[in-house]
Every structure is written in C-alpha cells, then in structure tokens.
Design an enzyme around this catalytic site. Structure first.
Site, PDB file in Angstrom:
ATOM      1  N   CYS A 164      -8.067   7.024   1.998  1.00 34.81           N
ATOM      2  CA  CYS A 164      -8.156   5.962   0.991  1.00 34.81           C
ATOM      3  C   CYS A 164      -8.683   6.458  -0.346  1.00 34.81           C
ATOM      4  O   CYS A 164      -8.748   5.688  -1.309  1.00 34.81           O
ATOM      5  CB  CYS A 164      -9.024   4.835   1.536  1.00 34.81           C
ATOM      6  SG  CYS A 164      -8.421   4.255   3.135  1.00 34.81           S
ATOM      7  N   HIS A 304     -15.775   0.556  -3.720  1.00 33.58           N
ATOM      8  CA  HIS A 304     -14.811   0.713  -2.635  1.00 33.58           C
ATOM      9  C   HIS A 304     -14.750  -0.595  -1.844  1.00 33.58           C
ATOM     10  O   HIS A 304     -13.681  -1.093  -1.567  1.00 33.58           O
ATOM     11  CB  HIS A 304     -15.207   1.889  -1.753  1.00 33.58           C
ATOM     12  CG  HIS A 304     -14.177   2.237  -0.730  1.00 33.58           C
ATOM     13  ND1 HIS A 304     -12.884   2.552  -1.070  1.00 33.58           N
ATOM     14  CD2 HIS A 304     -14.240   2.295   0.629  1.00 33.58           C
ATOM     15  CE1 HIS A 304     -12.189   2.808   0.037  1.00 33.58           C
ATOM     16  NE2 HIS A 304     -12.986   2.660   1.072  1.00 33.58           N
ATOM     17  N   GLU A 315     -22.592   1.516   0.691  1.00 31.73           N
ATOM     18  CA  GLU A 315     -22.286   1.669  -0.738  1.00 31.73           C
ATOM     19  C   GLU A 315     -23.362   1.012  -1.610  1.00 31.73           C
ATOM     20  O   GLU A 315     -23.727   1.541  -2.656  1.00 31.73           O
ATOM     21  CB  GLU A 315     -20.909   1.068  -1.047  1.00 31.73           C
ATOM     22  CG  GLU A 315     -20.425   1.416  -2.458  1.00 31.73           C
ATOM     23  CD  GLU A 315     -18.957   1.090  -2.681  1.00 31.73           C
ATOM     24  OE1 GLU A 315     -18.330   0.456  -1.813  1.00 31.73           O
ATOM     25  OE2 GLU A 315     -18.438   1.482  -3.749  1.00 31.73           O
ATOM     26  N   LYS A 336     -10.761  -5.498  -3.856  1.00 31.59           N
ATOM     27  CA  LYS A 336     -10.086  -5.562  -2.543  1.00 31.59           C
ATOM     28  C   LYS A 336     -10.202  -6.957  -1.935  1.00 31.59           C
ATOM     29  O   LYS A 336      -9.428  -7.302  -1.039  1.00 31.59           O
ATOM     30  CB  LYS A 336     -10.689  -4.536  -1.574  1.00 31.59           C
ATOM     31  CG  LYS A 336     -10.312  -3.087  -1.862  1.00 31.59           C
ATOM     32  CD  LYS A 336     -10.804  -2.161  -0.773  1.00 31.59           C
ATOM     33  CE  LYS A 336     -10.446  -0.702  -1.050  1.00 31.59           C
ATOM     34  NZ  LYS A 336     -11.281  -0.104  -2.123  1.00 31.59           N
ATOM     35  N   HIS A 341      -6.708  -3.871   1.069  1.00 30.62           N
ATOM     36  CA  HIS A 341      -6.976  -2.433   0.947  1.00 30.62           C
ATOM     37  C   HIS A 341      -5.641  -1.683   0.892  1.00 30.62           C
ATOM     38  O   HIS A 341      -4.927  -1.603   1.889  1.00 30.62           O
ATOM     39  CB  HIS A 341      -7.809  -1.977   2.137  1.00 30.62           C
ATOM     40  CG  HIS A 341      -8.373  -0.601   1.996  1.00 30.62           C
ATOM     41  ND1 HIS A 341      -8.008   0.259   0.982  1.00 30.62           N
ATOM     42  CD2 HIS A 341      -9.302   0.066   2.739  1.00 30.62           C
ATOM     43  CE1 HIS A 341      -8.659   1.393   1.119  1.00 30.62           C
ATOM     44  NE2 HIS A 341      -9.463   1.296   2.175  1.00 30.62           N
ATOM     45  N   PHE A 402     -11.384   7.857   5.142  1.00 31.79           N
ATOM     46  CA  PHE A 402     -11.645   8.400   6.473  1.00 31.79           C
ATOM     47  C   PHE A 402     -11.671   9.926   6.386  1.00 31.79           C
ATOM     48  O   PHE A 402     -10.831  10.545   5.735  1.00 31.79           O
ATOM     49  CB  PHE A 402     -10.555   7.979   7.449  1.00 31.79           C
ATOM     50  CG  PHE A 402     -10.622   6.539   7.894  1.00 31.79           C
ATOM     51  CD1 PHE A 402     -11.740   5.761   7.656  1.00 31.79           C
ATOM     52  CD2 PHE A 402      -9.558   5.954   8.569  1.00 31.79           C
ATOM     53  CE1 PHE A 402     -11.803   4.442   8.072  1.00 31.79           C
ATOM     54  CE2 PHE A 402      -9.602   4.636   8.989  1.00 31.79           C
ATOM     55  CZ  PHE A 402     -10.725   3.879   8.740  1.00 31.79           C
TER      56      PHE A 402
END
Length: 414
Positions: A164, A304, A315, A336, A341, A402
């Site tokens: 991502c 994110h 975060e 998002k 996403h 990831f």
C-alpha cells in the site's frame, strides 16, 4: 546542488469521482464511495461491499483492441495519466523526451488477469491454452511501460511495489531523480484494480476487511472505536512532477512544490504495524528533515488511517511522537473514510488530496466518526465528519504497506 520540484499536472480516477474535479469536490462534501460489490457475485463472501470506480467504460477512453490488451489496473493508469498530461499541457514535439521518465506504483498489478487465466486453465481440459497477453497484461511494471510508449518518455522507467506504499515510493523516487538532476519531468502515481474474488477473499481470510455489510457507506471509519477493518477500493492517481525552472520557462500551472520524501521499514511483522509506530515516526521525521523544515511548519497530515484497530492507534502514537504539542494544532484526516483503501494507488490519490489542500486551503474530513476511541487522544483534530477551511502551507501524506514499508511525502505552497 539539488533542484526544486513542483507539481504541474494531476489526474484521478477514484470511487468518488472519475476526474480530479469530481474527486476533490466529493472529498470536501464527505461523500462515501462504498456500495455493494457489482464486479462479481459476492453472496458467499464475508464482505459484500467495496469502493468501486463507477460509471466507467474503458472504451470511452481507449480503442477496443488496445483495451483488450490491458488489465484494468493498467487501464485505470492510462486514463488518470491522460487527464494529468492534458492538465500539464506539455509541448511534446519540443520537449527533451530523453529527460522525461515514468515511475508508477501498484501493490498487486494484474490480479484480474491472473485470476481469469488460471481459472480458465483450472476448469479446462488440462491443455495449456493461455492468452499470449497473459504475462504482459499481468505484470506490475507494464503500466509504466504503456505510459512511456504512449508519450515517448525515454528517461527512467520502472514500477515500485511496496504494497500500500507503492505509489508514494514512486513519487519519492521521481522527486529525487529530478532533485538530483537526473531528469526534468516525471509521470508518477499508481493504480490498483483488485476488487475480485481473489482480492476480497484474500483480504477477508486475513480479517483485514470491514464486514459491516448492512451499512457499507459507514464502514470505513478511521479512529472510531467501532472500526472493524478497511474497505477495499480501486482506481488511480497520476501526478506530473517537474523541475521548477523547467516549469517556469514554459509558463506551466504550478499546484504546489514537493519538498521532502522519506522511506523506512518497521522491521517488525508481515502485516501488523509496529505497536509504538516506530517506523511511521522515523519516516515522518526523515521527510521533515529532507525538506529542511521543522515539525511546527506542518499544517495538515493526510494519514494512512485505514480504519483497522491496530494501524490507526499506532499512527496516532507516531504523530504525537514526532510533533509533540504541535500535534494539537494540526489538521489530521483520513480520506480513506470516503475512497476506501486503494492499496498501491492510495499514496498517489491521497497525495493529490494533500496537494489540493495546500492549493485551496481546505482540509477534507474523516467521515463516519461517531464513537471516540479511548486509545486515540481526543485533543487531536482528526477533522471528523466535516471539511475545514484553514491556511495550509505544508502538508504531509503518509502511506504504510504490508511488509512494514513506510513512505511519507511533503508538499508546500510555492
């Protein structure tokens, strides 16, 4: 000596708008792009909704024969880049195409193509009748190749793959090439098209997706106590980066300046973020240092913020660690909550939101917040549910992938 890098063109194809204007307008309105899945019969899946691109017909943009040779992730790329290139208004006949490159990100690439070809083989006679375009349609670098072929850009050309964080890595690489004098212009960004049986089923198996099937439009709820996973999205974002004097000399429209970028790793887990947000903290610090700025210079962070229980809290810890007391003066939001996403395309699409926040002095909201999470500091302004107007001189866009990949890009007013 490093050179200045500016943004001179934008293109977007997203679940809440099929061009930049629609995308930005719906971000400010707080529109959700989520709805029941139409790409396949999802009746037996745990998650039966997603943020799909809507009212999109590839042959409205591409010749039918050309479209058949491309996976949807590459089609999305071509359409978004077309808008960005038109926006940038280059005179290609009088441009040094040897100093113009393409760096494009995709987390997965042609998953649709892989699924179809392998599915046909599995249900066939056992004879290996594969489409000759199977491999060139599927591979994650082919969008960058097609873009360069269409526009004749002969400079650096490759794809970045970091889940991502893919398109943010693409942007940072393009920024650095121009800054270091290796090229003058880049088409950069990312695209993804993984709303299919394998994409939804795979993320469902990891318990990564929201299962709020009864209310798709409120399912992506970053920082809300009731969040239960992310909503899968698709689309593309394209950004034209150009050396400042090159842009000035041709009278280009300039949206913003890219001033810093950084990349780090969590070195912790294949899918979970570091619980204290160490990698995220490091990447923001390095981006600010790369820009020659201080944390206090930053006004807005497009986080994110995927709406996962672990990621959002980590975060927030990272932001507080980097910004200290100034964290309370920031606007923070997760777009998002509206787009879902977009995986490898997320960084580009969200950097476009950050660029437009700087240009328009407006911060898109984090929608769907109703219940405070005791693990999220209530003194932070997470721009819940309604866009806010404020002077935005400097913005940060965070993306994490990831594998523990972290990437952060900074933009400011010119």
């Amino acid at each position: 000596m490093s050179r200045r890098v500016v943004v001179t063109g934008l293109g977007a194809l997203t679940p809440i708008g099929n061009n930049v204007s629609e995308y930005w307008s719906n971000l400010l309105k707080g529109v959700s792009g989520a709805g029941p899945i139409t790409r396949f019969d999802a009746t037996q899946f745990k998650t039966r909704f997603a943020c799909e691109v809507k009212d999109f017909v590839p042959t409205d943009f591409l010749d039918r024969k050309e479209a058949r040779k491309l996976d949807m992730y590459a089609i999305y790329a071509m359409v978004a880049v077309s808008e960005a290139m038109e926006d940038a208004s280059f005179d290609l006949e009088n441009m040094d195409l040897d100093r113009a490159g393409v760096i494009w990100g995709s987390g997965i690439g042609g998953l649709d193509t892989f699924l179809k070809e392998c599915g046909d083989f599995a249900t066939g006679s056992g004879a290996p009748r594969f489409n000759p375009f199977f491999i060139p349609k599927m591979i994650a670098d082919i969008a960058a190749g097609h873009i360069s072929i269409k526009y004749g850009f002969r400079g650096p050309n490759y794809a970045t793959v970091s889940a991502c964080a893919s398109s943010t890595h693409a942007l940072i690489d393009a920024f650095n090439y121009i800054k270091w004098g290796k090229a003058d212009v880049f088409i950069s960004g990312g695209s993804e098209a993984s709303i299919n049986e394998a994409g939804v089923g795979g993320f469902n198996a990891m318990h990564a997706l929201s299962t709020r099937n009864e209310s798709p439009q409120t399912a992506s709820r970053p920082f809300d106590k009731e969040r239960d996973g992310f909503v899968l999205g698709e689309g593309a974002g394209a950004i034209i980066l150009e050396e400042y004097e090159h842009a000035k000399a041709r009278g280009a429209k300039i949206y913003a300046e890219v001033v810093g970028g950084a990349m780090t790793a969590d070195a912790h887990h294949i899918t979970a973020p570091h619980p204290e947000g160490i990698g995220a903290m490091n990447v923001m610090r390095l981006a600010i240092e790369d820009a020659g700025m201080k944390p206090e210079d930053v006004d807005y962070i497009n986080v994110h913020g995927t709406s996962t229980p672990l990621g959002d809290v980590a975060e927030v810890k990272a932001i507080k660690g980097v910004f200290g007391e100034h964290a309370k003066k920031l606007n923070i939001s997760s777009t998002k909550s509206m787009t879902g996403h977009l995986l490898g395309a997320a960084g580009a699409v969200e950097t476009i939101a950050s660029i437009l926040a700087v240009k328009n002095n407006a911060v898109p909201p984090t929608i769907n917040h109703s219940t405070d999470d005791p693990d999220v500091d209530p003194s932070l302004n997470l721009t819940f549910n309604k866009a806010e107007e404020r002077e935005v001189n400097v913005a940060i866009s965070n993306t994490f992938g990831f594998g523990g990949h972290n990437a952060c890009v900074m933009v400011k007013k010119v």
